[in-house]
Scaffold this active site. Sequence first.
Site, PDB file in Angstrom:
ATOM      1  N   THR A 127       0.976  -1.222  -0.170  1.00  0.00           N
ATOM      2  CA  THR A 127       0.044   0.160  -0.031  1.00  0.00           C
ATOM      3  C   THR A 127       0.961   1.176   0.080  1.00  0.00           C
ATOM      4  O   THR A 127       0.678   2.343  -0.579  1.00  0.00           O
ATOM      5  CB  THR A 127      -0.960  -0.204   1.207  1.00  0.00           C
ATOM      6  OG1 THR A 127      -1.752  -1.321   1.060  1.00  0.00           O
ATOM      7  CG2 THR A 127      -1.848   1.240   1.258  1.00  0.00           C
ATOM      8  N   CYS A 128       2.138   1.374   0.588  1.00  0.00           N
ATOM      9  CA  CYS A 128       2.905   2.361   0.802  1.00  0.00           C
ATOM     10  C   CYS A 128       3.337   2.627  -0.660  1.00  0.00           C
ATOM     11  O   CYS A 128       3.502   3.910  -1.049  1.00  0.00           O
ATOM     12  CB  CYS A 128       3.921   2.223   2.068  1.00  0.00           C
ATOM     13  SG  CYS A 128       3.346   1.908   3.335  1.00  0.00           S
ATOM     14  N   THR A 129       3.923   1.695  -1.290  1.00  0.00           N
ATOM     15  CA  THR A 129       4.629   1.807  -2.665  1.00  0.00           C
ATOM     16  C   THR A 129       3.621   1.968  -3.543  1.00  0.00           C
ATOM     17  O   THR A 129       3.982   2.905  -4.754  1.00  0.00           O
ATOM     18  CB  THR A 129       5.665   0.565  -2.606  1.00  0.00           C
ATOM     19  OG1 THR A 129       6.375   0.473  -1.572  1.00  0.00           O
ATOM     20  CG2 THR A 129       6.413   0.751  -4.103  1.00  0.00           C
TER      21      THR A 129
END
Length: 161
Positions: free
Chosen positions: A48-50
């Site tokens: 999700t972060c990337t």
Amino acid sequence: MTISIGEKLPSATFKEKTADGPVEVTTDSLFAGKKVVLFAVPGAFTPTCTLNHLPGYLENRDQILARGVDAIAVISVNDWHVMGAWAQQSGGMGKIHFLADWDASFTKAIGLDADLSAGGLGVRSKRYSMLVEDGVVKSLNIEENPGQATVSSAATMIEQL
């Protein structure tokens, strides 16, 4: 207790990888006299972060800065080597600050730490974004679910600017 709108950020020192190697970045040097968008992720290189969170800030960087913001920074409970590799891989090196809160001291001090041990991550940061003016929190957007990046997204921050 979780930091609130209107409160001053606590003093902290982060590590950031630059082209010249690691540097220390203090909250004073980053926030004093400036308007800064700070967003946090549970972990560099996590899906999700990337794939969802970081790209919005990179793609909308110029639009955010055009609204009077002096800098954009992402923080994670990772070491500076990991944050530096993430900055390189994402194309974000030199565009936004990739800050390592390696021991979670800042994250814990603002009450936004989360125990993600069940997922194999240990103590990390909750996913959030905030607008900080001269070290004071002006807006704060905390995700209920760490797998979501909507409330703390670049689009939400642009609306708030």
